[in-house]
Design an enzyme around this catalytic site. Structure first.
Site, PDB file in Angstrom:
ATOM      1  N   THR A 172      -8.550  11.227  -7.236  1.00 19.00           N
ATOM      2  CA  THR A 172      -8.852   9.778  -6.920  1.00 19.00           C
ATOM      3  C   THR A 172     -10.266   9.630  -6.597  1.00 19.00           C
ATOM      4  OG1 THR A 172      -8.180   8.255  -5.281  1.00 19.00           O
ATOM      5  CG2 THR A 172      -8.531  10.293  -4.321  1.00 19.00           C
ATOM      6  N   ARG A 214     -10.049  17.319  -0.796  1.00 17.78           N
ATOM      7  CA  ARG A 214     -10.193  16.003  -0.158  1.00 17.78           C
ATOM      8  C   ARG A 214     -11.651  15.708   0.363  1.00 17.78           C
ATOM      9  NH1 ARG A 214      -7.878  10.999  -0.440  1.00 17.78           N
ATOM     10  NH2 ARG A 214      -7.319  10.050   1.673  1.00 17.78           N
ATOM     11  N   THR A 233      -5.941   5.875  -8.155  1.00 13.39           N
ATOM     12  CA  THR A 233      -5.847   7.099  -8.386  1.00 13.39           C
ATOM     13  C   THR A 233      -5.030   7.565  -9.500  1.00 13.39           C
ATOM     14  OG1 THR A 233      -5.607   7.383  -5.673  1.00 13.39           O
ATOM     15  CG2 THR A 233      -4.676   9.226  -7.071  1.00 13.39           C
ATOM     16  N   GLY A 238      -1.343   5.228  -6.806  1.00 12.45           N
ATOM     17  CA  GLY A 238      -0.573   4.088  -6.199  1.00 12.45           C
ATOM     18  C   GLY A 238      -0.859   4.014  -4.599  1.00 12.45           C
ATOM     19  N   GLY A 239      -1.839   4.775  -4.014  1.00 18.46           N
ATOM     20  CA  GLY A 239      -1.970   4.657  -2.553  1.00 18.46           C
ATOM     21  C   GLY A 239      -0.797   4.991  -1.899  1.00 18.46           C
ATOM     22  N   SER A 253      -3.890  11.104   3.458  1.00 18.34           N
ATOM     23  CA  SER A 253      -3.978  10.635   2.066  1.00 18.34           C
ATOM     24  C   SER A 253      -2.393  10.444   1.934  1.00 18.34           C
ATOM     25  CB  SER A 253      -4.263  11.792   1.059  1.00 18.34           C
ATOM     26  OG  SER A 253      -4.032  11.644  -0.299  1.00 18.34           O
TER      27      SER A 253
HETATM   28  N1  GLY Z   1      -6.833   7.418  -1.830  1.00 10.53           N
HETATM   29  C1  GLY Z   1      -5.663   7.458  -2.205  1.00 10.53           C
HETATM   30  C2  GLY Z   1      -4.755   8.475  -1.358  1.00 10.53           C
HETATM   31  O1  GLY Z   1      -5.431   9.660  -0.901  1.00 10.53           O
HETATM   32  O2  GLY Z   1      -3.681   8.424  -0.789  1.00 10.53           O
END
Ligand code: GLY
Length: 604
Positions: free
Chosen positions: A428, A114, A410, A494-495, A473
């Site tokens: 992502t 991350r 992503t 998909g966020g 995330s």
């Molecule tokens: N940027 C998408 C996530 O980390 O959920």
């Protein structure tokens, strides 16, 4: 092991199995005369398998398996290739989370790549800044995690060096790939902001236009960047020359002359890059229907939220599809209330992970599920270890924070090998197109991952920015074991809808008895503790009237792409060494599932 694979890869290059490097600007490569040239969403076979959203990336990962690499090698090679062919979703300036089953130790582990906030970032850094302004800015660029993650992953579990794992991506960047409708559409969606940055416009809007469908798109700068990264190693990024170029770009985004865009400068320094570490973390784990479900721990909310929702579902014996879907939506609603209240970077906030994942808490939350839909926002529960069968709490929360828009951002890939290792890997750069800023001469798009922080003011919110902190995330790469052996691997982009997509696929497969291809293709709905449930048109057509009668309200999926949630990939282990690789048949233009051999015995 390592030397055997190295030797075999070396031989492959010499004998032409792996194409030698071509000069930048060379004509489009001729398609090979054999091998899979058409995207297929399902493949079954033996000896190894992969699934990604993209044929070139799947072929790159499968090629690594064919040459003796393992699932980790294939996952890294596939991810680096997605950085070429899916550059708006993945890349070396982004981050990701991987869940990995190591066949030798029979353990599941995770690797956290991350992005982090720079040291100079405070909790109020995004306060008062309109979300859309932050999206295209240096301020939202997090310290990239992917390269450190690849390096750690390969050193711990792979057989290839970073330079070797990058080779297929370098070849793809040099030779180019054929622009499909998805790439074209994503370029069009981003065209206005891409035009505002000189290097982005030069790369992705050649001649001022998005590259047409069917044309060959090459990224020679990225090929050179990957090649140099392979030679110099991760320190070239984490404190070296490439890092310095990224810092300069973040601090002074290269606006096109005459652009009126206000691209806020970022706070990143070389010291932030030097300080970056990818981390191996324990996975989350819950049991569901006798299966062990492993996911990504905080700072992702993927594992805890999918896990909590499964614990809620196992406490509500459902009868039939309509009630089952009602309970799926309610479990997700409740789990999202807890996610939003409690989950952030565990180095900064005390995440009550054991509580969130305990069966007792799931049972307590399940008590709130009635015959009709709850009214959102529901309040979070108290995962403190003292659970009563049915508390009188949890009705409505006093405020509903505005949800940030969830796009298709992503990507996710899966890979398995002849030894039985399994990778589920979310990658992502945050929004589709990231920050919209290409590093001059490097062919890489910067991430805008820091927009995943809560903007505030939001006192007490676990996901406010802080120096060095990882934004929360929703990525939810998931591996399911049965009797200690892999049964399923699944994940999606998909966020925040990643969580509901993974949960719904598991419910479809494990509760509704669908095959994995059916479970992935089925229409989706996403309830995230909001007044309405976002749903695909086919879901509303098929289940809307019955669920509306139970008090659910539905809204469409704004997109782009309009009406679609997620783009999943998965694996199912069918027994006796047979594996089924699965991708989307339709969403995002369909994905690519490949197996090493359709028949047993080869490569085993
Ligand atoms: N940027 C998408 C996530 O980390 O959920």
């Amino acid at each position: 092991m390592r030397s055997a694979v190295v030797a075999s890869l070396g031989l492959a290059v010499l004998t032409g199995l792996v194409a030698p490097a071509q000069a930048a600007g060379s004509p489009p490569h001729k398609p090979p005369t054999s091998g899979p040239e058409v995207k297929k969403p399902v493949a079954e076979g033996y000896g190894g398998a992969v699934s990604t959203v993209d044929l070139d990336a799947s072929k790159a990962a499968l090629g690594v398996l064919r040459q003796g690499g393992n699932a980790m090698d294939a996952a890294v090679a596939g991810a680096a290739t997605l950085g070429v062919t899916e550059p708006y979703s993945a890349g070396l300036a982004g981050g990701g989370f991987m869940v990995y089953y190591d066949a030798k130790s029979r353990r599941v582990t995770t690797i956290d790549g991350r992005e982090t906030a720079p040291k100079a970032m405070t909790s109020t850094a995004f306060e008062g800044i309109p979300f859309n302004d932050a999206v295209t800015s240096g301020l939202s660029v997090g310290v990239p995690g992917s390269v450190a993650q690849w390096d750690l992953a390969l050193r711990r579990y792979g057989t290839l060096s970073l330079a070797q794992a990058l080779r297929p991506a370098i070849d793809t960047a040099k030779k180019g790939f054929v622009v499909d409708q998805t790439f074209y559409d994503q370029t069009v969606q981003n065209a206005a902001r891409f035009a505002d940055f000189t290097p982005t416009a030069a790369l992705y809007l050649p001649g001022g236009q998005p590259p047409p469908v069917g044309s060959v798109f090459r990224n020679p700068d990225l090929a050179r960047t990957y090649t140099e990264l392979g030679k110099r190693g991760p320190s070239w990024l984490y404190g070296g020359g490439l890092g310095a170029e990224i810092v300069a770009t973040v601090k002074k985004p290269p606006l096109t002359s005459g652009s009126t865009r206000v691209a806020r400068p970022g706070l990143m320094e070389l010291g932030d890059l030097k300080a970056y570490r990818a981390l191996e973390r324990r996975p989350t784990k819950v049991t569901y229907k006798g299966l062990d479900v492993y996911g990504m721990a905080p700072p992702s909310s993927g594992g805890s939220t999918v896990g909590e929702a499964l614990n809620i579902l196992k406490a509500v014996p459902s009868t039939g599809r309509t009630v089952g879907l009602h309970e799926y939506l309610e479990a997700s609603r409740l789990a999202f209330a807890d996610r939003n209240a409690y989950v952030g970077d565990p180095a900064y906030v005390d995440v009550p992970l054991d509580g969130l994942l305990s069966s007792g808490f799931g049972k307590e939350r399940a008590c709130l599920i009635g015959a009709t839909a709850l009214t959102s926002p529901v309040a979070p529960g108290t995962p403190d270890g003292a659970y009563s069968p049915c508390p009188a709490t949890g009705a409505s929360a006093s405020s509903d924070k505005a949800e940030k828009p969830e796009g298709p951002e992503t990507t996710h890939l899966v890979a398995t090998d002849r030894w039985g290792n399994v990778a589920a890997y979310n990658i992502t750069i945050e929004q589709t197109g990231g920050a919209g800023i290409v590093v001059p001469g490097r062919g890489i798009l910067l991430n805008n991952e820091l927009t995943d922080f809560t903007f505030g003011p939001a006192p007490g919110d676990p996901n406010l920015p802080a120096p060095g902190k990882r934004p929360r995330s929703s990525m939810a790469p998931t591996i399911v074991l049965k009797d200690g052996r892999p049964l399923l691997a699944v994940g999606s982009p998909g966020g925040a809808t990643i969580i509901t997509t993974v949960l719904q696929i598991l419910v479809n497969r494990l509760d509704f008895g669908m095959s994995l291809p059916e479970a992935i293709a089925a229409p989706r709905a996403s309830q995230r503790n909001s007044a309405t449930t976002q749903a695909e048109p086919a879901f509303i057509d098929r289940y809307g009237p019955q669920l509306t009668a139970l008090g659910h309200a539905f809204s469409g999926v704004p997109g782009p792409p309009v009406g679609e949630i997620g783009a999943a990939t998965g694996l199912e282990f069918l027994g006796h060494g047979k594996v089924q690789a699965v991708a989307e048949p339709v969403r995002r233009g369909g994905g690519s599932a490949l197996v090493l051999s359709p028949a047993p015995g080869k490569g085993r």
